[in-house]
Scaffold this motif. Structure first.
Motif, mmCIF file in Angstrom:
data_model
loop_
_atom_site.group_PDB
_atom_site.id
_atom_site.type_symbol
_atom_site.label_atom_id
_atom_site.label_comp_id
_atom_site.label_asym_id
_atom_site.label_seq_id
_atom_site.Cartn_x
_atom_site.Cartn_y
_atom_site.Cartn_z
ATOM 1 N N VAL A 139 -92.965 105.132 -69.633
ATOM 2 C CA VAL A 139 -93.534 106.141 -70.538
ATOM 3 C C VAL A 139 -93.036 107.547 -70.229
ATOM 4 C CG1 VAL A 139 -95.605 104.795 -71.032
ATOM 5 C CG2 VAL A 139 -95.630 106.445 -69.139
ATOM 6 N N HIS B 226 -91.782 109.148 -73.983
ATOM 7 C CA HIS B 226 -92.873 108.650 -74.826
ATOM 8 C C HIS B 226 -94.180 109.395 -74.548
ATOM 9 C CE1 HIS B 226 -95.090 105.528 -77.060
ATOM 10 N NE2 HIS B 226 -95.932 105.470 -76.048
ATOM 11 N N ARG C 287 -93.958 113.222 -75.540
ATOM 12 C CA ARG C 287 -93.979 113.448 -76.982
ATOM 13 C C ARG C 287 -95.370 113.223 -77.569
ATOM 14 N NH1 ARG C 287 -93.689 109.848 -80.860
ATOM 15 N NH2 ARG C 287 -92.915 108.212 -79.469
ATOM 16 N N GLU D 196 -97.290 101.808 -72.718
ATOM 17 C CA GLU D 196 -96.908 102.673 -73.836
ATOM 18 C C GLU D 196 -97.963 102.684 -74.923
ATOM 19 O OE1 GLU D 196 -92.928 102.068 -75.178
ATOM 20 O OE2 GLU D 196 -92.058 102.319 -73.169
ATOM 21 N N TRP E 228 -100.863 105.208 -74.586
ATOM 22 C CA TRP E 228 -100.591 106.591 -75.000
ATOM 23 C C TRP E 228 -100.709 106.776 -76.504
ATOM 24 C CZ3 TRP E 228 -99.970 110.935 -72.058
ATOM 25 C CH2 TRP E 228 -99.918 110.736 -70.675
ATOM 26 N N THR E 229 -100.624 105.700 -77.289
ATOM 27 C CA THR E 229 -100.822 105.803 -78.740
ATOM 28 C C THR E 229 -102.277 105.591 -79.133
ATOM 29 O OG1 THR E 229 -100.394 103.434 -79.121
ATOM 30 C CG2 THR E 229 -98.483 104.928 -79.148
#
Length: 460
Positions: free
Chosen positions: A52, A63, A66, A240, A243-244
């Motif tokens: 990430v 990732h 951002r 990952e 983080w979303t």
């Protein structure tokens, strides 16, 4: 923009507001917009490199970088970097908070390491995510600040997190439980107090047999004061898809905001604690003379009333224990002498004083705030300004006595002041000045000193 910049660009909103002022009357001035907090996000990997924070090229954000920039827009202005040279005294002054997603022994000089710690203790906000606990193992002050060190990740699966503080900014959106999938850490050099735990593995809903902590305390997010600054840490953020997840994004962003602007937290009493004072009554206290407690109840606190004398708990405490007490010293004239600024003291077993005083900014003596009076000077000045609530966490080891009651080992004490360790297992070779007695029987009350100043105490 999210790239690390030397000077922040002027905001479009600020330009609009400036133009609006030219056309509006004074009576209808526009409401001032809240400026985003300035965050420095360091993602240097001196050890294991997580996907990430792996950049496809040096100029393209990873990732995690951002997504934090995007999800915090309007709340945080994030400068992302993998260059450790930005951690220095001059640059830190440009930021409200610093966030680490780092591994290994970072290439930061001893001078700049000290600058980071001093910046936090003097009012900065340090935040760590996931592997921020897997870095700087050789930097003792960093480890003490973070509050725990990575000790393996026995689980990488769907787990249930128990929300331990449902009112904290970083967790109030999560309800009672949070079911999520991530790599889950366990910790060494971690202790529940003086950390303020926010999230922990729900041991009733999950098999923790793969873990190795004897106490089964698998906290995964906590926060605490650091002198005048604050620290927030979450161990989540490996995957990952985490983080979303908007729930994680709010957990992290609100935790950063708390570390900058949030209130210091009054530590909740553990379920098995002996509660000596909860703000509702003085029934558990009396004066050293034996008369009923005459100090003033004010909100959830008690306040020294001059001339009534020291207050002692009716509970007699023996053995080894951890004492938590919160206090507030009054604002006094700057012309007052050294010991005439909010003077009081917490005497453990009525015999061993940890001094209470307004010692903000002073070069400390053993009679200053945090000193074990006449015995040990606090290693750090962790004072907050007079008029603000402060805390002591005192780990007390009673004197050891033989069968005839003769002392064979001295008292030992570890003390945290506003989350900072100021005494590390120090030996106290006898009672301190103005103790209630000169003997050391290994049992006694908590004594709060009346030194003529309106010091307040709560949550003991």
């Amino acid at each position: 923009g999210a790239a690390l910049s030397k000077e922040p660009p002027m905001k479009k909103a600020a330009l609009i507001a400036l133009l609006a002022l030219a056309t509006l009357s004074l009576s209808s001035a526009p409401k001032e917009e809240k400026e985003p907090l300035k965050l420095l996000f360091l993602t240097h990997s001196a050890g294991y490199r997580h996907s990430v924070v792996t950049r496809p090229d040096p100029e393209t954000l990873a990732h995690a970088e951002r997504l934090l920039v995007e999800s915090s827009k309007g709340r945080l202005e994030v400068d992302c970097t993998q260059d450790c040279s930005v951690i220095n005294a001059e640059n830190l002054e440009r930021y409200d908070a610093v966030l680490f997603y780092t591994t290994g022994e970072l290439p930061i000089s001893p001078e700049d390491q000290t600058a980071l710690i001093d910046w936090v203790r003097e009012g900065g906000a340090f935040c760590g995510v996931h592997c921020a606990s897997d870095t700087f193992y050789k930097f003792a002050d960093y480890m003490e600040m973070v509050g725990g060190a990575f000790d393996g990740h026995p689980w990488h699966e769907e787990v249930t997190m128990k929300v331990e503080d449902k009112g904290h900014a970083s967790t109030k959106h999560l309800g009672d439980k949070w079911v999520m999938n991530d790599e889950i850490y366990q910790f060494k050099w971690y202790r529940r107090h003086p950390n303020h735990v926010l999230l922990s593995l729900d041991t009733d809903a999950f098999d923790v047999s793969r873990g190795k902590r004897a106490d089964k305390d698998y906290a995964n997010s906590w926060c605490k004061d650091q002198g005048m600054g604050k620290m927030f840490y979450t161990a989540l953020g490996h995957r990952e898809d985490v983080w979303t997840n908007p729930l994680f994004q709010e957990h992290l962003i609100a935790g950063i905001e708390w570390a900058v602007n949030g209130p210091s937290l009054s530590t909740p009493a553990p379920e098995d604690a002996i509660v000596l004072f909860d703000g509702t009554s003085l029934d558990g206290w009396q004066h050293q003379s034996g008369k009923d407690a005459q100090w003033k109840l004010s909100g959830d606190a008690m306040q020294v009333t001059r001339g009534n004398g020291n207050l002692v708990s009716k509970a007699q405490l023996d053995g080894d224990f951890l004492l938590h007490v919160e206090f507030k010293v009054p604002v006094t004239p700057e012309t007052n002498g050294w010991q005439n600024r909010g003077n009081s003291g917490v005497y453990v077993q009525g015999r061993y004083e940890v001094q209470v005083l307004d010692s903000l900014g002073l070069e400390l003596k053993s009679g200053d705030c945090g000193g074990i009076y006449g015995k040990h000077i606090a290693s750090v000045n962790a004072c907050k300004p007079a008029g603000e609530w402060q805390s002591y966490d005192i780990e007390f080891r009673s004197p050891r006595l033989d069968a005839d009651g003769k002392k064979t080992e001295h008292v030992r004490m570890t003390v945290w002041h506003n989350g900072l360790m100021i005494h590390d297992d120090v030996e106290v070779d006898g009672t301190t000045t103005a103790a209630m007695a000169g003997d050391e029987p290994g049992v006694g009350p908590i004594l709060l000193q009346d030194h003529g100043h309106s010091v307040e105490y709560r949550n003991i």
